[in-house]
Design a protein around this motif. Structure first.
Motif, short mmCIF file in Angstrom:
data_model
loop_
_atom_site.label_atom_id
_atom_site.label_comp_id
_atom_site.label_asym_id
_atom_site.label_seq_id
_atom_site.Cartn_x
_atom_site.Cartn_y
_atom_site.Cartn_z
N ALA A 27 -8.86 0.76 -1.24
CA ALA A 27 -7.52 1.18 -0.83
C ALA A 27 -6.43 0.42 -1.58
CB ALA A 27 -7.35 0.99 0.66
N GLU A 28 -5.43 1.16 -2.06
CA GLU A 28 -4.22 0.56 -2.62
C GLU A 28 -3.14 0.67 -1.55
OE1 GLU A 28 -3.10 2.24 -6.39
OE2 GLU A 28 -5.20 2.59 -6.94
N VAL A 29 -2.67 -0.46 -1.06
CA VAL A 29 -1.77 -0.47 0.09
C VAL A 29 -0.45 -1.15 -0.26
CG1 VAL A 29 -1.49 -1.10 2.51
CG2 VAL A 29 -3.77 -0.58 1.62
N GLU A 30 0.65 -0.48 0.07
CA GLU A 30 1.98 -1.07 -0.04
C GLU A 30 2.66 -0.95 1.31
OE1 GLU A 30 3.88 -0.67 -4.29
OE2 GLU A 30 3.18 1.31 -3.65
N ALA A 31 3.28 -2.02 1.77
CA ALA A 31 3.87 -2.04 3.10
C ALA A 31 5.37 -2.32 3.03
CB ALA A 31 3.18 -3.10 3.96
N PHE A 32 6.12 -1.63 3.92
CA PHE A 32 7.59 -1.77 3.94
C PHE A 32 8.07 -1.85 5.38
CE2 PHE A 32 6.49 0.34 0.03
CZ PHE A 32 7.34 -0.21 -0.93
N GLN A 33 9.02 -2.75 5.61
CA GLN A 33 9.68 -2.81 6.92
C GLN A 33 10.96 -1.98 6.94
OE1 GLN A 33 8.98 -7.45 7.31
NE2 GLN A 33 9.72 -6.64 9.26
N ASP A 34 11.52 -1.73 5.78
CA ASP A 34 12.75 -0.94 5.67
C ASP A 34 12.40 0.47 5.23
OD1 ASP A 34 15.14 0.26 5.05
OD2 ASP A 34 15.96 -1.44 3.94
N PRO A 35 12.59 1.49 6.10
CA PRO A 35 12.21 2.87 5.74
C PRO A 35 12.98 3.41 4.54
CG PRO A 35 13.45 2.83 7.80
CD PRO A 35 13.11 1.42 7.47
N GLU A 36 14.23 3.03 4.38
CA GLU A 36 15.00 3.53 3.24
C GLU A 36 14.47 2.96 1.93
OE1 GLU A 36 19.18 3.06 3.76
OE2 GLU A 36 19.24 4.23 5.62
#
Length: 386
Positions: A27-36
Motif C-alpha cells: 500500500a502507498e498511503v498519504e495522510a492529510f488532516q486538512d481536507p482542502e
C-alpha cells in the motif's frame, strides 16, 4: 494501490494508516488532516482510494467527495465516521463503503476485499472506450456506450436523475447552486439543502462513470455553480435537428428520406419524465416535427395518396397532436380508402372517448357527420350484397 486518508484527528489517521499497511503490504498511503490540502494534492497524486472522515470542521467529507469527483473521478470513496446517521447517509451517496469508528483490522480487510473486486471495472480500456457516446433525451433519458443499445441509467434517486437532466438542458452554461437549491430543495434549510445538493452531484457522477459516459460536471467555485460538458458524446435531439436541417426545405427532393427522419423522432423531449422546466423545449421540438410532418403529409396526399407511408405518417401526426380535427378526418378517410374498415370504427371510438374523457367535449361535428354517413354507406353496401 494508492490510498489517501483524510481526517482532522491525527490519532485516527495514524491508526488507519497502520491498519492499511498491515492488510495491504504494498500500500502507498498519504495522510492529510486538512481536507482542502488533500484535495489540492489529489489532483496530482491520482489516488485509487480515498478514505474520508465525514464529520470535519470547515469542509465535510460529503463536500470533499463532491469536489474529488472533479479532480479524481475514478477514485473510490470510502467514508469513515463515528456516527451511525452519517454512515447511512454516506451509503446513500453511492460510496464504495463506509467504516465506523473505532476502526478494526477485520473491518479494514473487508473494505480492501471489496475494493479489489471493484478494481477490474475501473481499469482504463484504452482508445476503444473513447468512441463517441450518445445521450438520448427524446421520450426517455438513456445512455448508449461501447456500441451497446441505449439503456436507462440506474439512478440512485429520482432527484439525481432530474438534476442531471436539468444540467444537460443547460450544458456548457454555468448553473448556479442557488438555482439548483431553489428548484430541487425549495423548503429545506440551507445547510441540509447544500448537503443534499452535494449528494445528488456525487450520485450523478457515479452513475455517469458506471455507464461509461465521458461527461464532466465541473465545479465553478468563482461563480458557485456547475458546468456540464458532454465532450465528444452526441445528443440525440441535436443530431435529429441537424439531420433535418441537412434535408433542406424542398420536400419533393427527398420525400422518402424526410419520412425516415420524421419517423426517427422517438417522442417529445423528456416526455416520459414530465419535468415542468422542460416543457418549453418539448413544445418547440413538437411544433418543429409537426410542421415538417404536415408539409410531407400534404405532398403525399397529392403525389401518392395510396402509399403506405401516408397512413403511417398521419397516424404519427395524430399520436403527437391527437385533437387536430382536420388530420383526424384525413386519417379516417385514408383507412376507408385502403379498405381498413375495422380501423375506421376503432379510431372513431378512440377519438370519441379521448375527447369526452380528457376534454369533456363531444366529437367534432364534421367528424361525426362523416362517420354517420360512412356507416350508412357501409350498411347499404352490405345490404346490396345480401
Amino acid at each position: 494501490m494508492r490510498f489517501m486518508l483524510v481526517d482532522d484527528e491525527r490519532l485516527a489517521l495514524l491508526q488507519l494508516e497502520k491498519l492499511l499497511r498491515e492488510v495491504v503490504d504494498t500500500a502507498e498511503v498519504e495522510a492529510f488532516q486538512d481536507p482542502e490540502e488533500a484535495l489540492a494534492h489529489a489532483a496530482k497524486a491520482r489516488p485509487d482510494v480515498v478514505f474520508l472522515d465525514i464529520h470535519m470542521p470547515g469542509l465535510s467529507g460529503l463536500q470533499a467527495a463532491e469536489l474529488l469527483q472533479v479532480s479524481c473521478p475514478d477514485a473510490a470513496i470510502v467514508f469513515v465516521t463515528a456516527y451511525d446517521e452519517y454512515a447511512i447517509q454516506a451509503f446513500e451517496v453511492n460510496a464504495v463503503d463506509y467504516v465506523l469508528k473505532p476502526i478494526q483490522k477485520q473491518r479494514v480487510h473487508k473494505t480492501v476485499e471489496r475494493l479489489l473486486k471493484l478494481k477490474p471495472e475501473r481499469v482504463d480500456n484504452g482508445p476503444a472506450d473513447q468512441t463517441p457516446k450518445t445521450i438520448y433525451c427524446l421520450k426517455t433519458l438513456r445512455f448508449q456506450s461501447r456500441g451497446k443499445s441505449p439503456e436507462v441509467p440506474k439512478w440512485r434517486t429520482a432527484k439525481a436523475q432530474e438534476m442531471f437532466a436539468y444540467l444537460l438542458h443547460h450544458k456548457g452554461q454555468i448553473v448556479h447552486k442557488s438555482t439548483l437549491l431553489d428548484l430541487f430543495f425549495p423548503r429545506m434549510d440551507l445547510k441540509r439543502a447544500m448537503a443534499q445538493l452535494y449528494t445528488a452531484i456525487y450520485q450523478i457522477r457515479q452513475c455517469l462513470h458506471a455507464a461509461g459516459m465521458v461527461v464532466s460536471i465541473q465545479n465553478s467555485s468563482i461563480q458557485e455553480g456547475y458546468i456540464l460538458e458532454i465532450g465528444e458524446a452526441l445528443l440525440d435531439k441535436e443530431q435529429w435537428e441537424q439531420r433535418g436541417a441537412r434535408l433542406g426545405m424542398e420536400v419533393v427532393a427527398n420525400p422518402n428520406e424526410r419520412f425516415e427522419w420524421l419517423m426517427s423522432y422517438e417522442g417529445d423531449y423528456l416526455e416520459d419524465h414530465g419535468y415542468v422546466w422542460a416543457e418549453h423545449e418539448s413544445e418547440r421540438l413538437r411544433r418543429l416535427w409537426l410542421s415538417h410532418a404536415r408539409e410531407l403529409g400534404l405532398y403525399y396526399l397529392k403525389a401518392d395518396r395510396g402509399h403506405a407511408s401516408t397512413v403511417q405518417l398521419y397516424e404519427r401526426i395524430q399520436q403527437i397532436d391527437p385533437y387536430s380535427e382536420e388530420e383526424a378526418l384525413i386519417l379516417l378517410r385514408l383507412y376507408d380508402e385502403k379498405g381498413q374498415f375495422d380501423k375506421v370504427a376503432a379510431y372513431y371510438e378512440e377519438l370519441n372517448e379521448k375527447m369526452e374523457s380528457e376534454l369533456g367535449l363531444s366529437i367534432p361535428v364534421q367528424i361525426g357527420l362523416w362517420y354517420r354517413q360512412w356507416l350508412e354507406e357501409r350498411a347499404g353496401k352490405i345490404a346490396s350484397r345480401g
